[in-house]
Motif scaffolding. Structure first.
Motif, PDB file in Angstrom:
ATOM      1  N   GLY A   2      87.511  61.183 107.803  1.00 42.02           N
ATOM      2  CA  GLY A   2      88.124  62.178 106.933  1.00 42.02           C
ATOM      3  C   GLY A   2      89.387  61.682 106.248  1.00 42.02           C
ATOM      4  N   ALA A   3      89.690  62.322 105.135  1.00 37.68           N
ATOM      5  CA  ALA A   3      90.838  61.932 104.316  1.00 37.68           C
ATOM      6  C   ALA A   3      92.164  62.096 105.054  1.00 37.68           C
ATOM      7  CB  ALA A   3      90.853  62.752 103.027  1.00 37.68           C
ATOM      8  N   ALA A   4      92.307  63.168 105.825  1.00 41.39           N
ATOM      9  CA  ALA A   4      93.577  63.418 106.512  1.00 41.39           C
ATOM     10  C   ALA A   4      93.873  62.329 107.540  1.00 41.39           C
ATOM     11  CB  ALA A   4      93.548  64.786 107.184  1.00 41.39           C
ATOM     12  N   ARG A   5      92.888  62.021 108.364  1.00 45.81           N
ATOM     13  CA  ARG A   5      93.083  60.971 109.365  1.00 45.81           C
ATOM     14  C   ARG A   5      93.293  59.615 108.692  1.00 45.81           C
ATOM     15  NH1 ARG A   5      91.040  60.255 114.391  1.00 45.81           N
ATOM     16  NH2 ARG A   5      91.740  61.956 115.695  1.00 45.81           N
ATOM     17  N   TYR A   6      92.548  59.332 107.632  1.00 43.60           N
ATOM     18  CA  TYR A   6      92.712  58.076 106.908  1.00 43.60           C
ATOM     19  C   TYR A   6      94.141  57.953 106.374  1.00 43.60           C
ATOM     20  CZ  TYR A   6      92.334  54.500 103.289  1.00 43.60           C
ATOM     21  OH  TYR A   6      92.549  53.398 102.505  1.00 43.60           O
ATOM     22  N   TYR A   7      94.626  59.016 105.731  1.00 41.18           N
ATOM     23  CA  TYR A   7      95.953  58.958 105.120  1.00 41.18           C
ATOM     24  C   TYR A   7      97.026  58.656 106.163  1.00 41.18           C
ATOM     25  CZ  TYR A   7      99.777  59.884 101.944  1.00 41.18           C
ATOM     26  OH  TYR A   7     100.908  59.743 101.166  1.00 41.18           O
ATOM     27  N   VAL A   8      96.971  59.336 107.279  1.00 37.06           N
ATOM     28  CA  VAL A   8      97.983  59.119 108.311  1.00 37.06           C
ATOM     29  C   VAL A   8      97.776  57.768 108.999  1.00 37.06           C
ATOM     30  CG1 VAL A   8      98.878  59.976 110.525  1.00 37.06           C
ATOM     31  CG2 VAL A   8      98.438  61.565 108.628  1.00 37.06           C
ATOM     32  N   ARG A   9      96.532  57.427 109.292  1.00 35.53           N
ATOM     33  CA  ARG A   9      96.233  56.154 109.966  1.00 35.53           C
ATOM     34  C   ARG A   9      96.688  54.954 109.143  1.00 35.53           C
ATOM     35  NH1 ARG A   9      91.674  53.916 109.013  1.00 35.53           N
ATOM     36  NH2 ARG A   9      90.522  55.854 108.705  1.00 35.53           N
ATOM     37  N   THR A  10      96.615  55.049 107.828  1.00 33.75           N
ATOM     38  CA  THR A  10      96.970  53.923 106.974  1.00 33.75           C
ATOM     39  C   THR A  10      98.395  54.012 106.434  1.00 33.75           C
ATOM     40  OG1 THR A  10      96.047  54.992 105.000  1.00 33.75           O
ATOM     41  CG2 THR A  10      94.567  53.564 106.287  1.00 33.75           C
ATOM     42  N   SER A  11      99.171  54.949 106.924  1.00 31.77           N
ATOM     43  CA  SER A  11     100.553  55.111 106.459  1.00 31.77           C
ATOM     44  C   SER A  11     101.490  54.174 107.209  1.00 31.77           C
ATOM     45  CB  SER A  11     101.003  56.563 106.616  1.00 31.77           C
ATOM     46  OG  SER A  11     100.298  57.377 105.726  1.00 31.77           O
ATOM     47  N   VAL A  12     101.219  52.900 107.050  1.00 30.82           N
ATOM     48  CA  VAL A  12     102.054  51.858 107.643  1.00 30.82           C
ATOM     49  C   VAL A  12     102.370  50.839 106.560  1.00 30.82           C
ATOM     50  CG1 VAL A  12     101.177  52.131 109.995  1.00 30.82           C
ATOM     51  CG2 VAL A  12     100.036  50.572 108.437  1.00 30.82           C
ATOM     52  N   PHE A  13     103.529  50.246 106.642  1.00 30.14           N
ATOM     53  CA  PHE A  13     103.904  49.215 105.685  1.00 30.14           C
ATOM     54  C   PHE A  13     103.391  47.889 106.210  1.00 30.14           C
ATOM     55  CE2 PHE A  13     106.577  45.916 103.973  1.00 30.14           C
ATOM     56  CZ  PHE A  13     106.618  46.242 102.627  1.00 30.14           C
ATOM     57  N   GLU A  14     102.491  47.269 105.445  1.00 31.34           N
ATOM     58  CA  GLU A  14     101.891  45.998 105.868  1.00 31.34           C
ATOM     59  C   GLU A  14     102.141  44.878 104.869  1.00 31.34           C
ATOM     60  OE1 GLU A  14      97.810  47.188 106.269  1.00 31.34           O
ATOM     61  OE2 GLU A  14      98.102  47.686 108.392  1.00 31.34           O
ATOM     62  N   ASP A  15     102.986  45.112 103.892  1.00 31.24           N
ATOM     63  CA  ASP A  15     103.256  44.128 102.844  1.00 31.24           C
ATOM     64  C   ASP A  15     101.987  43.785 102.074  1.00 31.24           C
ATOM     65  OD1 ASP A  15     105.209  42.719 101.422  1.00 31.24           O
ATOM     66  OD2 ASP A  15     104.768  40.860 102.474  1.00 31.24           O
ATOM     67  N   SER A  16     101.124  44.770 101.930  1.00 34.19           N
ATOM     68  CA  SER A  16      99.878  44.612 101.182  1.00 34.19           C
ATOM     69  C   SER A  16     100.191  44.680  99.679  1.00 34.19           C
ATOM     70  CB  SER A  16      98.908  45.738 101.543  1.00 34.19           C
ATOM     71  OG  SER A  16      99.395  46.972 101.032  1.00 34.19           O
ATOM     72  N   PRO A  17      99.229  44.340  98.827  1.00 30.42           N
ATOM     73  CA  PRO A  17      99.470  44.506  97.389  1.00 30.42           C
ATOM     74  C   PRO A  17      99.880  45.939  97.017  1.00 30.42           C
ATOM     75  CG  PRO A  17      97.573  43.098  97.720  1.00 30.42           C
ATOM     76  CD  PRO A  17      97.965  43.635  99.087  1.00 30.42           C
ATOM     77  N   LEU A  18      99.260  46.933  97.640  1.00 24.22           N
ATOM     78  CA  LEU A  18      99.645  48.316  97.371  1.00 24.22           C
ATOM     79  C   LEU A  18     101.083  48.573  97.823  1.00 24.22           C
ATOM     80  CD1 LEU A  18      99.101  51.223  96.439  1.00 24.22           C
ATOM     81  CD2 LEU A  18      97.987  51.636  98.647  1.00 24.22           C
TER      82      LEU A  18
END
Length: 185
Positions: free
Chosen positions: A75-91
């Motif tokens: 789900g979008a909610a879990r994805y958004y929170v799960r990926t809310s980390v700074f990883e120095d990715s292009p994004l």
């Protein structure tokens, strides 16, 4: 090897992140990208054109992330929170560089950041069916991102798998409560 245009954008992004807008001059960007000033001007005739190029990069990266969010199996909610980390990715790099410009009141940067925030919020609302619930989830994720981007190097022990799992449980509670479910049921 990346194109001259991409190297120029990378150099502009790096200068903004590392040294801020004042140091991100056309000359400095050209030198860092290993292109002549004429080569830079061919691709980006002004600093505003550089900002617009970086904004377009950010919008494209954010759109890919939004698409992944809408298709996430959990789900979008879990994805958004799960990926809310700074990883120095292009994004991450595009977000931080645009934020540096927005802090100086740059309208293109402010507009690009506002647009992606709205797109992410819309994607959450589409899944959750409620704007307030979507906003609560988004603010939780945004807070995690801010914490990771600015304080993770302080050695606070943030962001382990167990903590993430517990935060996702909180997301489930928010989503359940927003859908009319009883908290703790």
């Amino acid at each position: 090897m990346s194109s001259s245009r991409e190297r120029i954008l990378d150099s502009f992004e790096n200068a903004l992140i590392r040294d801020g807008e004042r140091a991100a001059t056309m000359e400095a960007v050209a030198a860092a990208a290993d292109v002549s000033k004429g080569g830079l001007l061919y691709h980006f005739p002004s600093k505003e054109a550089l900002v617009e190029g970086l904004a377009a990069r950010l919008l494209a990266l954010a759109e890919r992330d939004r698409e992944a969010m809408t298709q996430a199996p959990d789900g979008a909610a879990r994805y958004y929170v799960r990926t809310s980390v700074f990883e120095d990715s292009p994004l991450d790099r595009a977000l931080v560089s645009m934020a540096r410009l927005a802090q100086q009141g740059h309208p293109t940067a402010k507009g690009a950041l506002a647009e992606i925030q709205e797109r992410w919020l819309d994607a959450l609302e589409a899944q959750l069916g409620d704007r307030t619930t979507a906003r609560a989830v988004k603010l939780l994720g945004d807070g995690l991102y801010y914490d990771a981007a600015f304080f993770a190097s302080a050695g606070s022990g943030r962001g382990g798998e167990e903590e993430t799992a517990r935060l996702l449980d909180v997301v489930d509670l928010i989503v359940s409560a927003g859908a009319g479910g009883a908290v703790g049921a």
